[in-house]
Design a protein around this motif. Structure first.
Motif, PDB file in Angstrom:
ATOM      1  N   ALA A 188       0.844  -1.199   0.000  1.00  9.60           N
ATOM      2  CA  ALA A 188       0.000   0.000   0.000  1.00  9.60           C
ATOM      3  C   ALA A 188       0.870   1.235   0.000  1.00  9.60           C
ATOM      4  N   ALA A 189       0.509   2.207  -0.885  1.00  9.11           N
ATOM      5  CA  ALA A 189       1.219   3.471  -0.979  1.00  9.11           C
ATOM      6  C   ALA A 189       0.508   4.593  -0.241  1.00  9.11           C
ATOM      7  N   ASP A 190      -0.740   4.345   0.258  1.00 11.89           N
ATOM      8  CA  ASP A 190      -1.501   5.373   0.963  1.00 11.89           C
ATOM      9  C   ASP A 190      -2.310   4.699   2.071  1.00 11.89           C
ATOM     10  N   ASP A 191      -2.923   5.520   2.941  1.00 15.21           N
ATOM     11  CA  ASP A 191      -3.654   4.962   4.066  1.00 15.21           C
ATOM     12  C   ASP A 191      -4.925   4.237   3.641  1.00 15.21           C
ATOM     13  N   ASP A 192      -5.530   4.625   2.545  1.00  9.59           N
ATOM     14  CA  ASP A 192      -6.783   4.002   2.128  1.00  9.59           C
ATOM     15  C   ASP A 192      -6.561   2.802   1.225  1.00  9.59           C
ATOM     16  N   GLU A 193      -5.315   2.356   1.042  1.00 14.43           N
ATOM     17  CA  GLU A 193      -5.010   1.196   0.213  1.00 14.43           C
ATOM     18  C   GLU A 193      -4.698   0.006   1.099  1.00 14.43           C
ATOM     19  N   VAL A 194      -4.695  -1.187   0.498  1.00 13.68           N
ATOM     20  CA  VAL A 194      -4.377  -2.414   1.215  1.00 13.68           C
ATOM     21  C   VAL A 194      -3.190  -3.091   0.552  1.00 13.68           C
ATOM     22  N   ASP A 200      -3.320 -14.181  -2.816  1.00 12.40           N
ATOM     23  CA  ASP A 200      -4.391 -13.782  -1.916  1.00 12.40           C
ATOM     24  C   ASP A 200      -5.694 -13.633  -2.691  1.00 12.40           C
ATOM     25  N   VAL A 201      -6.813 -13.979  -1.982  1.00 11.35           N
ATOM     26  CA  VAL A 201      -8.152 -13.910  -2.587  1.00 11.35           C
ATOM     27  C   VAL A 201      -8.800 -12.605  -2.143  1.00 11.35           C
ATOM     28  N   MET A 202      -9.420 -11.885  -3.093  1.00 13.62           N
ATOM     29  CA  MET A 202     -10.108 -10.645  -2.825  1.00 13.62           C
ATOM     30  C   MET A 202     -11.600 -10.901  -2.882  1.00 13.62           C
ATOM     31  N   ILE A 203     -12.319 -10.439  -1.811  1.00 12.44           N
ATOM     32  CA  ILE A 203     -13.773 -10.587  -1.761  1.00 12.44           C
ATOM     33  C   ILE A 203     -14.381  -9.208  -1.561  1.00 12.44           C
ATOM     34  N   GLU A 204     -15.690  -9.155  -1.607  1.00 10.60           N
ATOM     35  CA  GLU A 204     -16.430  -7.900  -1.487  1.00 10.60           C
ATOM     36  C   GLU A 204     -15.869  -6.870  -2.471  1.00 10.60           C
ATOM     37  N   VAL A 205     -15.701  -7.251  -3.666  1.00 11.16           N
ATOM     38  CA  VAL A 205     -15.066  -6.413  -4.686  1.00 11.16           C
ATOM     39  C   VAL A 205     -16.065  -5.402  -5.219  1.00 11.16           C
ATOM     40  N   GLN A 206     -15.639  -4.139  -5.314  1.00 11.05           N
ATOM     41  CA  GLN A 206     -16.431  -3.073  -5.914  1.00 11.05           C
ATOM     42  C   GLN A 206     -15.517  -2.345  -6.901  1.00 11.05           C
ATOM     43  N   GLY A 211      -8.975   1.359 -13.593  1.00 14.62           N
ATOM     44  CA  GLY A 211      -7.650   1.150 -12.973  1.00 14.62           C
ATOM     45  C   GLY A 211      -7.706   0.756 -11.511  1.00 14.62           C
ATOM     46  N   TRP A 212      -8.818   1.061 -10.767  1.00 23.13           N
ATOM     47  CA  TRP A 212      -8.853   0.802  -9.318  1.00 23.13           C
ATOM     48  C   TRP A 212     -10.151   0.133  -8.936  1.00 23.13           C
ATOM     49  N   MET A 213     -10.092  -0.566  -7.814  1.00 21.76           N
ATOM     50  CA  MET A 213     -11.263  -1.214  -7.244  1.00 21.76           C
ATOM     51  C   MET A 213     -11.086  -1.261  -5.718  1.00 21.76           C
ATOM     52  N   GLU A 214     -12.169  -1.494  -4.999  1.00 20.95           N
ATOM     53  CA  GLU A 214     -12.163  -1.708  -3.557  1.00 20.95           C
ATOM     54  C   GLU A 214     -12.490  -3.161  -3.276  1.00 20.95           C
ATOM     55  N   ALA A 215     -11.762  -3.753  -2.326  1.00 24.81           N
ATOM     56  CA  ALA A 215     -11.989  -5.162  -2.000  1.00 24.81           C
ATOM     57  C   ALA A 215     -11.414  -5.443  -0.612  1.00 24.81           C
ATOM     58  N   ARG A 216     -11.772  -6.600  -0.097  1.00 25.32           N
ATOM     59  CA  ARG A 216     -11.254  -7.049   1.204  1.00 25.32           C
ATOM     60  C   ARG A 216     -10.342  -8.245   0.984  1.00 25.32           C
ATOM     61  N   VAL A 217      -9.150  -8.182   1.593  1.00 25.67           N
ATOM     62  CA  VAL A 217      -8.211  -9.299   1.472  1.00 25.67           C
ATOM     63  C   VAL A 217      -8.685 -10.378   2.435  1.00 25.67           C
ATOM     64  N   GLN A 218      -9.012 -11.541   1.902  1.00 29.03           N
ATOM     65  CA  GLN A 218      -9.588 -12.607   2.731  1.00 29.03           C
ATOM     66  C   GLN A 218      -8.585 -13.097   3.782  1.00 29.03           C
ATOM     67  N   ARG A 219      -7.337 -13.093   3.463  1.00 29.58           N
ATOM     68  CA  ARG A 219      -6.323 -13.598   4.412  1.00 29.58           C
ATOM     69  C   ARG A 219      -6.131 -12.669   5.599  1.00 29.58           C
ATOM     70  N   THR A 220      -6.095 -11.356   5.393  1.00 28.51           N
ATOM     71  CA  THR A 220      -5.823 -10.390   6.468  1.00 28.51           C
ATOM     72  C   THR A 220      -7.077  -9.705   6.968  1.00 28.51           C
ATOM     73  N   GLY A 221      -8.162  -9.705   6.177  1.00 28.25           N
ATOM     74  CA  GLY A 221      -9.376  -9.034   6.581  1.00 28.25           C
ATOM     75  C   GLY A 221      -9.352  -7.543   6.373  1.00 28.25           C
ATOM     76  N   PHE A 223      -9.670  -4.004   4.326  1.00 26.81           N
ATOM     77  CA  PHE A 223     -10.509  -3.521   3.229  1.00 26.81           C
ATOM     78  C   PHE A 223      -9.953  -2.190   2.752  1.00 26.81           C
ATOM     79  N   GLY A 224      -9.804  -2.026   1.436  1.00 23.80           N
ATOM     80  CA  GLY A 224      -9.283  -0.793   0.894  1.00 23.80           C
ATOM     81  C   GLY A 224      -9.146  -0.876  -0.616  1.00 23.80           C
ATOM     82  N   MET A 225      -8.509   0.166  -1.159  1.00 21.56           N
ATOM     83  CA  MET A 225      -8.336   0.250  -2.616  1.00 21.56           C
ATOM     84  C   MET A 225      -7.109  -0.519  -3.046  1.00 21.56           C
ATOM     85  N   LEU A 226      -7.157  -1.029  -4.288  1.00 19.30           N
ATOM     86  CA  LEU A 226      -6.026  -1.756  -4.847  1.00 19.30           C
ATOM     87  C   LEU A 226      -6.077  -1.617  -6.364  1.00 19.30           C
TER      88      LEU A 226
END
Length: 234
Positions: A188-194, A200-206, A211-221, A223-226
């Motif tokens: 992550a390069a910023d506070d709102d990124e993960v 790693d599996v990404m869930i709750e993807v929006q 170029g960007w999306m929001e998702a939750r990393v299933q392994r760490t829990g 949530f942020g932009m990637l």
């Protein structure tokens, strides 16, 4: 007839006559025998009927006695007598004082007195047994019967609930929607990124844009932009 001067041996006339020390002098001839200082009736000092000034007046000097054998003997005898007298006086003086008892002697004397007192209290009984005399038996003293002591009933041990067992948290239920898998590592390069790792599996993807999306990393829990190009859809 006019007498001669005791100094110059010339005739002394009445006008210049001075009578002193049983002699007749011309006034100018009445001087010190040593320094010839002119003297008067107030300043002279006579010695052997001769005038002297205050400075040169002869003083009486004693000559030292030589250490002859007789003088040495008398001196030694005097010292011995002085030593004998000193010792005699010292003995007489010591007789007038009582000796002072030292601390160690005092403690030893007290221990002896204590031992004597203990022997005094125990000796009569031993002497009676030796002489054949035995003291009369003492009467038995009354002892009350022992009373039954009270013993409280045993108390049951307190019951404590069994310790709680910590259960592992149940995995989050599977979510519906598209799932993405990371094909590269990303920090992550910023506070709102993960951040995530490859695989790693990404869930709750929006999806936000191309170029960007929001998702939750299933392994760490987290949530942020990637970035979208770091993942691919399953």
């Amino acid at each position: 007839m006019n007498p001669p001067c005791a100094r110059c041996k010339k005739i002394v006339y009445p006008v210049e006559k001075l009578t002193c020390l049983d002699k007749t002098w011309h006034k100018p001839c009445f001087t010190c025998e040593v320094c010839k200082l002119k003297l008067t009736m107030k300043t002279y000092k006579g010695y052997n009927k001769l005038p002297y000034c205050n400075t040169h007046y002869p003083t009486t000097k004693f000559t030292s006695v030589s250490d002859t054998p007789e003088n040495l003997r008398l001196k030694k005898q005097t010292e011995q007598q002085s030593d004998i007298t000193y010792r005699k006086d010292r003995e007489e003086t010591l007789k007038k004082f009582t000796p002072v008892e030292s601390l160690a002697s005092s403690q030893s004397r007290q221990r002896q007195q204590l031992a004597s007192n203990i022997g005094y209290h125990t000796a009569p009984h031993e002497q009676e047994r030796v002489g054949g005399y035995e003291p009369p038996p003492q009467q038995a003293s009354y002892h009350p019967p022992p009373q039954a002591s009270y013993h409280p009933p045993p108390q049951a041990a307190p019951q404590f609930p069994p310790p709680m067992q910590h259960k592992a948290p149940a995995p989050p239920p599977p979510t519906s929607g598209p799932r993405y898998v990371a094909i590269y590592d990303y920090t992550a390069a910023d506070d709102d990124e993960v951040s995530f790792m490859e695989g790693d599996v990404m869930i709750e993807v929006q999806v936000i844009d191309d170029g960007w999306m929001e998702a939750r990393v299933q392994r760490t829990g987290q949530f942020g932009m990637l970035p979208s190009n770091y993942v691919e859809k399953q």
